[in-house]
Design a protein around this motif. Structure first.
Motif, PDB file in Angstrom:
ATOM      1  N   ASN A 120       6.488   5.649   4.632  1.00  0.00           N
ATOM      2  CA  ASN A 120       7.432   4.792   3.947  1.00  0.00           C
ATOM      3  C   ASN A 120       8.870   5.117   4.333  1.00  0.00           C
ATOM      4  N   LEU A 124       9.563   1.709   1.025  1.00  0.00           N
ATOM      5  CA  LEU A 124       8.937   0.537   1.637  1.00  0.00           C
ATOM      6  C   LEU A 124       7.979   0.988   2.727  1.00  0.00           C
ATOM      7  N   THR A 154       2.320 -10.878   4.197  1.00  0.00           N
ATOM      8  CA  THR A 154       2.178 -10.989   2.739  1.00  0.00           C
ATOM      9  C   THR A 154       1.252 -12.136   2.354  1.00  0.00           C
ATOM     10  N   GLU A 158      -2.842 -12.272   0.437  1.00  0.00           N
ATOM     11  CA  GLU A 158      -2.862 -12.730  -0.956  1.00  0.00           C
ATOM     12  C   GLU A 158      -4.089 -13.610  -1.155  1.00  0.00           C
ATOM     13  N   LYS A 180      -1.820  -2.594  -2.639  1.00  0.00           N
ATOM     14  CA  LYS A 180      -0.704  -3.348  -2.060  1.00  0.00           C
ATOM     15  C   LYS A 180       0.622  -2.630  -2.294  1.00  0.00           C
ATOM     16  N   SER A 181       1.487  -2.692  -1.286  1.00  0.00           N
ATOM     17  CA  SER A 181       2.795  -2.048  -1.350  1.00  0.00           C
ATOM     18  C   SER A 181       3.834  -2.952  -0.695  1.00  0.00           C
ATOM     19  N   PRO A 182       5.083  -2.903  -1.158  1.00  0.00           N
ATOM     20  CA  PRO A 182       6.149  -3.628  -0.458  1.00  0.00           C
ATOM     21  C   PRO A 182       6.360  -3.009   0.923  1.00  0.00           C
ATOM     22  N   THR A 184       8.334  -2.993   5.057  1.00  0.00           N
ATOM     23  CA  THR A 184       9.519  -3.258   5.857  1.00  0.00           C
ATOM     24  C   THR A 184       9.173  -3.009   7.317  1.00  0.00           C
TER      25      THR A 184
END
Length: 248
Positions: A120, A124, A154, A158, A180-182, A184
């Motif tokens: 990360n 992110l 993303t 979903e 799930k993770s945000p 970048t």
């Protein structure tokens, strides 16, 4: 260690290549590779619970179930994949995570590992990993989001689907769900981003240059033929990719 710059971008072929290298080579292996747009599922996942089927079919995104466990990830040509295959005498998955962190650090990227060995930047996610063991061999592979289409990533992960009612293989088993993770892209955190092909070469050369025993290896015609046969028999099939209950 054999260092492979895998230039194939067909996800069916590349996931087959990992199993082929794991089961048929005795050398330690490091491979760098990319896939055209695809969803790569963990071996024990329910595709209907993980993937936006309508979206991936509309965008012609392949769905491929890999040999290892773990969660679902999105690949495209803005993502770099790294695979380590070694003898499992001294099993240490954290070693591979630290090697990846070292490469990123030399690029000027300050990344941190989490408890799942994900990487990360400022909370992110830029990398997820998975592992598997076959006899006395271990495989660890990880993604590196560099300049991927994050909107596609993303949306494709979903799920709005339910498993078809006429699926005769629905069983009372527990599937592995993705965490799930945000996310970048690494390129957004570099003052002077490299072209992704240059980054791929940098990663490969880092392994070749830092150990005189490491050498570059190129797939032979025999390798390509064997991988293609495994791809056609397993990884490019609906049975393997959509019907987990029939796995062997």
């Amino acid at each position: 260690m054999l260092c492979i710059n895998n230039t194939f971008t067909d996800a069916y072929f590349n996931i087959a290549a990992e199993e082929y290298l794991l089961k048929n080579f005795s050398d330690d292996i490091f491979m760098v590779w990319q896939n055209e747009p695809s969803i790569i599922l963990g071996k024990h996942q329910d595709v209907w619970a993980e993937v936006n089927i309508d979206f991936v079919r509309d965008k012609h995104i392949k769905v491929v179930r890999r040999y290892s466990g773990g969660g679902a990830v999105y690949h495209d040509l803005g993502n770099i994949n790294v695979t380590f295959i070694e003898r499992s005498n001294n099993l240490d998955f954290d070693k591979y995570t630290n090697l990846t962190l070292d490469i990123l650090s030399r690029m000027g990227v300050n990344a941190q590992a989490d408890k799942r060995r994900g990487l990360n930047i400022d909370g992110l996610k830029i990398s997820g990993s998975a592992q598997s063991i076959h006899k006395n061999r271990v495989m660890y592979h990880a993604t590196l989001l560099y300049s991927s289409n994050l909107e596609y990533l993303t949306t494709s992960l979903e799920s709005h689907n339910e498993q078809p009612e006429n699926n005769s293989n629905i069983q009372s088993k527990i599937y592995v769900r993705s965490v799930k993770s945000p996310v970048t892209n690494i390129s957004q955190h570099l003052a002077n981003p490299l072209a992704i092909e240059d980054l791929k070469a940098l990663i490969l050369n880092d392994f070749i240059d830092n150990n005189s025993e490491n050498k570059q290896y190129k797939f032979t015609e025999e390798d390509i033929k064997a991988i293609s046969l495994l791809k056609d028999a397993k990884y490019a099939t609906e049975v393997w990719n959509f019907n987990e209950a029939s796995h062997r």
